[in-house]
Design an enzyme around this catalytic site. Structure first.
Site, PDB file in Angstrom:
ATOM      1  N   SER A  72       0.862  -1.181   0.000  1.00 36.59           N
ATOM      2  CA  SER A  72       0.000   0.000   0.000  1.00 36.59           C
ATOM      3  C   SER A  72       0.904   1.237   0.000  1.00 36.59           C
ATOM      4  O   SER A  72       2.124   1.118   0.133  1.00 36.59           O
ATOM      5  CB  SER A  72      -0.856   0.011   1.257  1.00 36.59           C
ATOM      6  OG  SER A  72      -0.005   0.217   2.377  1.00 36.59           O
ATOM      7  N   LYS A  73       0.297   2.390  -0.110  1.00 33.76           N
ATOM      8  CA  LYS A  73       1.069   3.642  -0.109  1.00 33.76           C
ATOM      9  C   LYS A  73       1.973   3.726   1.118  1.00 33.76           C
ATOM     10  O   LYS A  73       3.124   4.118   1.049  1.00 33.76           O
ATOM     11  CB  LYS A  73       0.112   4.839  -0.119  1.00 33.76           C
ATOM     12  CG  LYS A  73      -0.493   5.076  -1.494  1.00 33.76           C
ATOM     13  CD  LYS A  73      -0.170   6.474  -1.998  1.00 33.76           C
ATOM     14  CE  LYS A  73      -0.441   6.584  -3.480  1.00 33.76           C
ATOM     15  NZ  LYS A  73      -1.808   6.905  -3.814  1.00 33.76           N
ATOM     16  N   ARG A  74       1.387   3.343   2.242  1.00 33.55           N
ATOM     17  CA  ARG A  74       2.119   3.415   3.507  1.00 33.55           C
ATOM     18  C   ARG A  74       3.392   2.559   3.454  1.00 33.55           C
ATOM     19  O   ARG A  74       4.406   2.858   4.044  1.00 33.55           O
ATOM     20  CB  ARG A  74       1.177   2.922   4.612  1.00 33.55           C
ATOM     21  CG  ARG A  74       1.728   2.866   5.991  1.00 33.55           C
ATOM     22  CD  ARG A  74       0.608   2.506   6.963  1.00 33.55           C
ATOM     23  NE  ARG A  74      -0.065   1.264   6.580  1.00 33.55           N
ATOM     24  CZ  ARG A  74       0.329   0.057   6.977  1.00 33.55           C
ATOM     25  NH1 ARG A  74       1.378  -0.061   7.767  1.00 33.55           N
ATOM     26  NH2 ARG A  74      -0.330  -1.028   6.605  1.00 33.55           N
ATOM     27  N   HIS A  75       3.320   1.462   2.721  1.00 33.38           N
ATOM     28  CA  HIS A  75       4.453   0.545   2.608  1.00 33.38           C
ATOM     29  C   HIS A  75       5.478   0.986   1.584  1.00 33.38           C
ATOM     30  O   HIS A  75       6.530   0.395   1.475  1.00 33.38           O
ATOM     31  CB  HIS A  75       3.948  -0.819   2.111  1.00 33.38           C
ATOM     32  CG  HIS A  75       3.162  -1.567   3.108  1.00 33.38           C
ATOM     33  ND1 HIS A  75       1.973  -2.173   2.790  1.00 33.38           N
ATOM     34  CD2 HIS A  75       3.387  -1.831   4.399  1.00 33.38           C
ATOM     35  CE1 HIS A  75       1.507  -2.786   3.861  1.00 33.38           C
ATOM     36  NE2 HIS A  75       2.340  -2.573   4.841  1.00 33.38           N
ATOM     37  N   GLY A  76       5.109   1.896   0.732  1.00 33.70           N
ATOM     38  CA  GLY A  76       6.061   2.276  -0.300  1.00 33.70           C
ATOM     39  C   GLY A  76       5.554   2.077  -1.711  1.00 33.70           C
ATOM     40  O   GLY A  76       6.335   2.104  -2.660  1.00 33.70           O
TER      41      GLY A  76
END
Ligand code: GLU
Length: 473
Positions: free
Chosen positions: A242-246
């Site tokens: 996800s975005k949070r993960h990169g």
């Protein structure tokens, strides 16, 4: 003689070049370079509403930034619609495909029935064997592939091995829409064939598509390319990226201060390995890359690892390369224009001189720029909260005394200034830190910085003394 390898990267320009796409491009590029073959670029811009010029530019720019190049001019899928339709008509003529006149209501009903019976929604083949003369006069139709119903389709995959799909699970899918436009499934096959693609390397979310595409190749009597479906990238917790993960665009990594060589090195290890090696030069990557060492399990994105690699590449880059990389980064930063102007002046040489010290500690180019910012800070500096605390009465007295002693120096070098500061601390019976720390705060406005004597040398006599006196009591 074996056919030379042709790979391709085929992004849909509906967004930026995201990290998964960049890795796919890299693997295609490496495989082509490794085998002495070619890598082609195809922009799959058939979704006219969602494809933008901006996204195309971002993809090309992202690839170039990563040092990935391609052979020949890019192909634009939207320009080949006529060719796709032509092939669909060839299939109609050969009996490999048929016209389907099922209405939207009929299709909806089919889906509902399948759902109610707990089956996956599949076209029921109602026009498959119907005589074309039964076709409603002038009614719109789609073209469907007459897919084999018995047996199975095997996707021979260089990564996944042989993957078998029972044909009963794959229905007669649409290859040409009622407006005459091709579906993705047809366009990809026709383009890959016409471009002479021998190896399709892409994310394993396309594995089922490969089965359907294999059916099209077979119906046309064309050679099926070698498939290599690479496992997707997951977050560190194993969940979908996800975005949070990169799961960001490559340009976001650039703006975060990652060096392209570092990101590329990081990406090559996401799903591929060569023994325990973690750091690869471009030549080594090309020499060692092969499809056989691509793993079958999802790779996990790990920011800490990327950061370590970036630190490694920052430390091991020579100063000119680093300066050039910073120059290339500035247009992509919010405050970049200002800094570009600053670095067109004397600050550039000061930065160059400070780089050996700065690069030892920086994890990103942003860190590096941030820790160099004392160079272009303007007087009088506004010390941050921690620095202001250190610049108390005693400290200010030491600064006044130090300024006079330093002023007397004939040579303004790190070594000379260090000797003066040490001598002063000894005489005053103070630990070096008691003197050096206020000095650092006066010179940089912060409590952390590169070695303070290097800072003195970088700033030069005049600016250093002025900053010290600004804070002296
Ligand atoms: N355009 C497709 C995508 O971006 C890729 C198609 C393919 O590689 O076959 O997912």
């Amino acid at each position: 003689m074996t056919t030379p390898v042709v790979t391709r990267f085929a992004p849909s320009p509906t967004g930026f070049l995201h990290i998964g796409g960049a890795r796919t491009a890299l693997f295609n590029w490496l495989y082509a370079r490794h085998t002495g073959g070619r890598m082609l670029l195809r922009i799959e811009d058939t979704d006219r509403e969602r494809s933008t010029e901006e996204a195309i530019a971002a993809i090309l720019d992202g690839l170039t930034w990563l040092g990935i190049d391609w052979d020949d001019a890019p192909t634009f899928q939207s320009q080949r619609a006529g060719r796709h339709a032509e092939i669909a008509h060839e299939l109609l003529e050969s009996g490999g495909a048929y016209r389907c006149y099922a209405t939207a209501e009929e299709l909806a009903e089919m889906r509902e029935t399948a759902k109610a019976e707990g089956r996956p929604p599949r076209y029921d083949g109602r026009w498959r064997d119907r005589d074309p003369s039964e076709a409603p006069e002038g009614a719109p139709y789609v073209v469907r592939l007459k897919a084999p119903q018995e047996g199975s389709t095997v996707v021979r995959d260089a990564v996944q091995g042989d993957v078998t799909f029972p044909n009963k699970d794959l229905d007669d899918f649409v290859i040409l829409r009622s407006d005459g436009s091709p579906t993705y499934m047809l366009a990809v096959v026709v383009d890959d064939h016409d471009m002479g693609v021998t190896h399709v390397v892409r994310g394993d979310d396309h594995l089922t598509n490969a089965a359907r595409q294999t059916m099209i190749y077979t119906a046309l009597g064309w050679d099926v390319p070698t498939w290599a479906h690479i496992p997707l990238i997951h977050g560190p917790d194993g969940a979908k990226l996800s975005k949070r993960h990169g799961a960001l665009g490559v340009e976001a990594y650039r703006a975060m201060g990652y060096m392209p060589v570092a990101l590329r090195n990081y990406l090559v290890r996401l799903g591929w390995s060569h023994g325990d090696t973690e750091i690869f030069s471009t030549e080594e990557m090309i020499e060692w890359f092969d499809l056989a060492q691509i793993g079958r399990s999802a790779a996990r994105f790990d920011f800490a690892k990327l950061e370590n690699l970036n630190g490694h590449y920052i430390r091991s880059s020579d100063d000119d390369t680093l300066l050039e990389t910073i120059d290339a980064l500035l247009p992509h930063l919010e405050t970049g224009a200002e800094l570009q102007e600053t670095l067109a002046g004397p600050a550039r040489e000061q930065l160059r001189q400070a780089l050996p010290g700065l690069k030892e500690r920086a994890k990103t180019l942003i860190d590096l720029i941030e820790s160099a910012s004392y160079i272009w800070a303007t007087r009088p500096l506004a010390p941050d909260e921690k620095a202001a605390k250190i610049l108390d009465g005693d400290a200010r007295g030491h600064l006044a005394a130090l300024a006079d002693r330093l002023d007397a120096l004939a040579d303004w070098t790190a070594a000379e200034t260090e000797a003066v500061v040490r001598a002063y601390a000894e005489e005053a019976e103070l630990k070096l830190g008691k003197v050096a720390q206020p000095l650092r705060c006066a010179l940089t406005g912060r409590t952390t910085s590169p070695p303070v004597f290097d800072v003195l040398e970088t700033l030069g006599r005049e600016e250093s003394l002025a900053r010290i006196r600004d804070q002296a009591g």
